[in-house]
Enzyme design. Sequence first.
Site, PDB file in Angstrom:
ATOM      1  N   GLU A  29      12.088  19.266   0.253  1.00  0.00           N
ATOM      2  CA  GLU A  29      11.697  20.306  -0.725  1.00  0.00           C
ATOM      3  C   GLU A  29      11.143  21.538  -0.001  1.00  0.00           C
ATOM      4  OE1 GLU A  29       9.119  18.726  -3.790  1.00  0.00           O
ATOM      5  OE2 GLU A  29      10.180  16.810  -3.826  1.00  0.00           O
ATOM      6  N   GLU A  58       5.645  10.496  -4.230  1.00  0.00           N
ATOM      7  CA  GLU A  58       4.204  10.803  -4.190  1.00  0.00           C
ATOM      8  C   GLU A  58       3.344   9.608  -4.577  1.00  0.00           C
ATOM      9  OE1 GLU A  58       3.853  14.412  -6.516  1.00  0.00           O
ATOM     10  OE2 GLU A  58       5.333  15.453  -5.281  1.00  0.00           O
TER      11      GLU A  58
HETATM   12  O1  9MR Z   1       9.650  22.499  -9.164  1.00  0.00           O
HETATM   13  C1  9MR Z   1       9.186  21.620 -10.163  1.00  0.00           C
HETATM   14  C2  9MR Z   1       8.562  22.411 -11.287  1.00  0.00           C
HETATM   15  O2  9MR Z   1       9.542  23.144 -11.983  1.00  0.00           O
HETATM   16  C3  9MR Z   1       7.839  21.469 -12.242  1.00  0.00           C
HETATM   17  O3  9MR Z   1       7.133  22.234 -13.208  1.00  0.00           O
HETATM   18  C4  9MR Z   1       6.871  20.601 -11.454  1.00  0.00           C
HETATM   19  C5  9MR Z   1       6.114  19.632 -12.354  1.00  0.00           C
HETATM   20  O4  9MR Z   1       5.225  18.869 -11.609  1.00  0.00           O
HETATM   21  O5  9MR Z   1       7.590  19.865 -10.479  1.00  0.00           O
HETATM   22  C6  9MR Z   1       8.168  20.687  -9.525  1.00  0.00           C
HETATM   23  O6  9MR Z   1       8.800  19.934  -8.521  1.00  0.00           O
HETATM   24  C7  9MR Z   1       7.954  19.078  -7.763  1.00  0.00           C
HETATM   25  C8  9MR Z   1       8.814  17.929  -7.281  1.00  0.00           C
HETATM   26  O7  9MR Z   1       9.455  17.309  -8.358  1.00  0.00           O
HETATM   27  C9  9MR Z   1       7.994  16.932  -6.490  1.00  0.00           C
HETATM   28  N1  9MR Z   1       7.286  17.567  -5.412  1.00  0.00           N
HETATM   29  C10 9MR Z   1       6.503  18.743  -5.757  1.00  0.00           C
HETATM   30  C11 9MR Z   1       7.389  19.750  -6.499  1.00  0.00           C
HETATM   31  C12 9MR Z   1       6.603  21.011  -6.787  1.00  0.00           C
HETATM   32  O8  9MR Z   1       5.532  20.737  -7.660  1.00  0.00           O
END
Ligand code: 9MR
Length: 348
Positions: free
Chosen positions: A266, A158
Amino acid sequence: MTHKNARSITKAVILCAASLAFLVTLTGCGGKSIRDHADAKGLVFGMAVRPGDMLDPQRAKLLKEHFNLLVAENTMKMQYLRPTPTFWNWGDVDMLVNFAEANKMKAKGHTFIWHAQNPPFIMGLNSREAALKAMTETITETLTRYKGRIAEYDVCNEVFEEDGTLRNSVWMRNIGAEYIDIAFQTARAADPSVKLILNDYNNEYAGTAKADAFYALVKSMVERGIPIDGVGLQLHMMAKHPINETALRETIRRFRDLGLTVSFTEVDVRIQSPVTPDKEAEQESVYATLLGIAMDEPNVKSFILWGYTDAQSWIPATFGGYDSAHLFDREMKPKKVYRTLMDMIKAK
Ligand code: 9MR
């Protein structure tokens, strides 16, 4: 035939039918799972997991049965992996890599360099030198420890804002745009075999500001000899928005023309509450379109889901009023969409 014989035959038939029904419920498909077909067709079909998923016997069994790649939903992020400069939390990552190997699955890394989920010592960085040290140490330590055992890694995650400018992250502020090149070079030096990926969201439709900026950066990395193997399209989608197939295929093909792979990293498809059969049909269509494209475009190498059960999902907490984004329901039973995707893989 005696009356007694007929009764025991009927009993045996009922028992057989009951066992079959149990199997069907368990795997959604009469003893065959998505993984069986994905393994047979050479498709990487993966899942983001939490440590409890591998520790709980029922969940661990489900993972082994249905998926052939695992990625850590959170535990490889710096906040968990390296909460202080000197403390390395290898336990959860060791467990994931060992579990994957023991069950003939691939392991994926996510993610080294991100603006979010960083520990205080990273958020407090205030010099180029210190930021470079923290970044290169984290990448080198990790990839050296798991050398040859992790199939692909989201090196940076990102890095763009929605308008296509580079995000003003702690890495950008301290090192400048060069941090991305250095992260990939460091990763390649530590493990020559791991596939190095730049990952993002809203980067799937060619012609949008973010997707085009993402492409331009990756193209320039390739042209400058920066070691990048592929890109990640996160694909957090909504059931009510049909996929723009033309723009998605254009994105995939322009990376193919650069010699790069594309991973769907994802995938989830959220539904606005209340869930209705019509909305589930829209969701099924989005999932099926994505899988169809993934199986059709030769440089798409993996299809990874961001969560498997609605009982444990990041969606409701992040998108109020949305839910039911995954292939298994709250009771861990496969939904109809699971069967649809499995049949597509089987038919390939
Ligand atoms: O699924 C993840 C969630 O449990 C966390 O709280 C969150 C924190 O930002 O991150 C989520 O995973 C993210 C991933 O690492 C990067 N792309 C977006 C995903 C969803 O937010």
